[in-house]
Motif scaffolding. Structure first.
Motif, PDB file in Angstrom:
ATOM      1  N   ALA A 102     -31.408  81.482  18.165  1.00 16.10           N
ATOM      2  CA  ALA A 102     -30.260  82.465  18.340  1.00 16.10           C
ATOM      3  C   ALA A 102     -30.773  83.381  16.703  1.00 16.10           C
ATOM      4  N   GLU A 103     -30.978  82.780  15.764  1.00 16.95           N
ATOM      5  CA  GLU A 103     -30.958  83.312  14.661  1.00 16.95           C
ATOM      6  C   GLU A 103     -32.208  84.249  14.480  1.00 16.95           C
ATOM      7  N   ASN A 104     -33.350  83.509  15.144  1.00 17.09           N
ATOM      8  CA  ASN A 104     -34.615  84.294  15.306  1.00 17.09           C
ATOM      9  C   ASN A 104     -34.722  85.497  16.131  1.00 17.09           C
ATOM     10  N   VAL A 105     -33.795  85.534  17.403  1.00 13.92           N
ATOM     11  CA  VAL A 105     -33.749  86.441  18.301  1.00 13.92           C
ATOM     12  C   VAL A 105     -32.989  87.684  17.439  1.00 13.92           C
ATOM     13  N   ALA A 106     -31.823  87.451  16.540  1.00 15.14           N
ATOM     14  CA  ALA A 106     -30.962  88.328  16.115  1.00 15.14           C
ATOM     15  C   ALA A 106     -31.854  88.986  14.843  1.00 15.14           C
ATOM     16  N   LEU A 107     -32.915  88.587  14.413  1.00 18.08           N
ATOM     17  CA  LEU A 107     -33.465  88.978  13.294  1.00 18.08           C
ATOM     18  C   LEU A 107     -33.677  90.809  13.327  1.00 18.08           C
ATOM     19  N   PRO A 108     -34.020  91.388  14.495  1.00 22.12           N
ATOM     20  CA  PRO A 108     -34.406  92.758  14.600  1.00 22.12           C
ATOM     21  C   PRO A 108     -32.916  93.449  14.382  1.00 22.12           C
ATOM     22  N   LEU A 109     -31.938  92.951  15.038  1.00 26.19           N
ATOM     23  CA  LEU A 109     -30.661  93.528  15.173  1.00 26.19           C
ATOM     24  C   LEU A 109     -30.207  93.662  13.526  1.00 26.19           C
ATOM     25  N   SER A 110     -30.350  92.429  12.499  1.00 28.11           N
ATOM     26  CA  SER A 110     -30.080  92.499  11.322  1.00 28.11           C
ATOM     27  C   SER A 110     -30.669  93.730  10.468  1.00 28.11           C
ATOM     28  N   TYR A 111     -32.163  93.991  10.957  1.00 29.38           N
ATOM     29  CA  TYR A 111     -32.785  95.016  10.401  1.00 29.38           C
ATOM     30  C   TYR A 111     -32.177  96.290  10.769  1.00 29.38           C
ATOM     31  N   ALA A 112     -31.557  96.397  11.916  1.00 27.24           N
ATOM     32  CA  ALA A 112     -31.090  97.456  12.537  1.00 27.24           C
ATOM     33  C   ALA A 112     -29.568  97.698  12.114  1.00 27.24           C
ATOM     34  N   GLY A 113     -28.963  96.721  11.423  1.00 29.21           N
ATOM     35  CA  GLY A 113     -27.409  97.090  10.447  1.00 29.21           C
ATOM     36  C   GLY A 113     -26.419  96.703  11.522  1.00 29.21           C
ATOM     37  N   ILE A 114     -26.626  95.752  12.589  1.00 28.18           N
ATOM     38  CA  ILE A 114     -25.716  95.313  13.507  1.00 28.18           C
ATOM     39  C   ILE A 114     -24.862  94.349  12.848  1.00 28.18           C
ATOM     40  N   ARG A 115     -23.835  94.085  13.127  1.00 24.47           N
ATOM     41  CA  ARG A 115     -22.611  93.306  12.471  1.00 24.47           C
ATOM     42  C   ARG A 115     -23.259  91.712  13.022  1.00 24.47           C
ATOM     43  N   LYS A 116     -22.923  90.888  12.180  1.00 26.41           N
ATOM     44  CA  LYS A 116     -23.108  89.472  12.372  1.00 26.41           C
ATOM     45  C   LYS A 116     -22.524  88.889  13.634  1.00 26.41           C
ATOM     46  N   LYS A 117     -21.389  89.188  14.204  1.00 27.80           N
ATOM     47  CA  LYS A 117     -20.811  88.758  15.156  1.00 27.80           C
ATOM     48  C   LYS A 117     -21.468  89.372  16.386  1.00 27.80           C
ATOM     49  N   GLU A 118     -21.721  90.598  16.469  1.00 28.63           N
ATOM     50  CA  GLU A 118     -22.330  91.054  17.597  1.00 28.63           C
ATOM     51  C   GLU A 118     -23.750  90.777  17.519  1.00 28.63           C
ATOM     52  N   ARG A 119     -24.361  90.548  16.644  1.00 27.98           N
ATOM     53  CA  ARG A 119     -25.863  89.941  16.582  1.00 27.98           C
ATOM     54  C   ARG A 119     -25.933  88.686  17.226  1.00 27.98           C
ATOM     55  N   ARG A 120     -25.098  87.833  17.225  1.00 25.04           N
ATOM     56  CA  ARG A 120     -25.030  86.634  17.610  1.00 25.04           C
ATOM     57  C   ARG A 120     -24.554  86.652  19.370  1.00 25.04           C
ATOM     58  N   GLU A 121     -23.825  87.458  19.639  1.00 23.21           N
ATOM     59  CA  GLU A 121     -23.391  87.806  21.096  1.00 23.21           C
ATOM     60  C   GLU A 121     -24.724  88.370  21.559  1.00 23.21           C
TER      61      GLU A 121
END
Length: 228
Positions: A102-121
């Motif tokens: 999940a953390e690997n998949v969420a990486l592009p979302l972190s670069y895009a500034g998405i909040r942590k909870k939404e990144r996980r979802e």
């Protein structure tokens, strides 16, 4: 038109020598297409992929991605376009070994500034989409090669890119895992995802709905001289 490359040339300089790699490439891809670009080693297909993926710039020519003039963008704008519009799948997965699926998949979302909870979802939903809903907290070392590639595909799709760009996506997999990845690509394409796949393998290319061949930096499509 998602991709529109016209009269693309790419030269490299070696000492005083100019080495042409791509020669007058014209390629268009419509939204929802599934295209394989097939060629042997040294044909120029990786150079072409790097230009399509906004990782490199051509020496000359024009390139529009979803109507946007790519070659007119500055480096920061190019990086933003890449993050927003292109999902990458590589032969060697490029997963972070200490991060969960999940953390690997969420990486592009972190670069895009998405909040942590939404990144996980969104990461969990992307993993469910590729059949790994029960592996969200597994580390890459706990996954098979085919599962690692599914994680990489989920990561590529999590931002809902305009195009999925895959470079030899089955190259590091056994034949059964490779077939499963091709089945997944077929399903994603049926859902409307535009896919451009780079491969040297005619059996893998045959999974696409359209095959473009590249030989010595020149593109051929539907022509006898393109036979490899």
């Amino acid at each position: 038109m998602i991709l529109n490359l016209q009269n693309i040339y790419k030269d490299y300089q070696q000492d005083k020598l100019i080495v042409p790699v791509l020669k007058d490439i014209c390629l268009t891809v419509k939204e929802g297409e599934y295209v394989a670009i097939m060629g042997p080693s040294g044909s120029g297909k990786t150079t072409l992929m790097n230009i399509v993926g906004c990782l490199d710039r051509p020496t000359s020519g024009s390139y529009e991605l979803a109507g946007e003039n790519v070659l007119g963008l500055k480096d920061k704008e190019l990086s933003d376009l890449r993050l927003r519009s292109i999902g990458f799948v590589f032969q060697s997965f490029h997963l972070m070994p200490r991060q969960s699926a999940a953390e690997n998949v969420a990486l592009p979302l972190s670069y895009a500034g998405i909040r942590k909870k939404e990144r996980r979802e969104r990461a969990v939903k992307a993993l469910e989409r590729v059949g790994l809903g029960d592996r969200v907290d597994f580390k890459p070392t706990q996954l098979s090669g085919g599962q690692k590639q599914r994680v990489a595909i989920a990561r590529a799709m999590v931002n809902s890119p305009k195009i999925l760009l895959a470079d030899e996506p089955t190259g590091a997999l056994d034949s059964k895992s490779g077939e499963q990845i091709m089945d997944l690509f077929h399903r994603l394409n049926e859902e409307g995802v535009t896919i451009v796949m780079i491969t040297h393998d005619p059996n893998i290319a045959a999974n696409a709905k359209r095959i473009v061949r590249i030989i010595d930096g020149v593109i051929y499509e539907g022509r006898e001289e393109a036979t490899i």
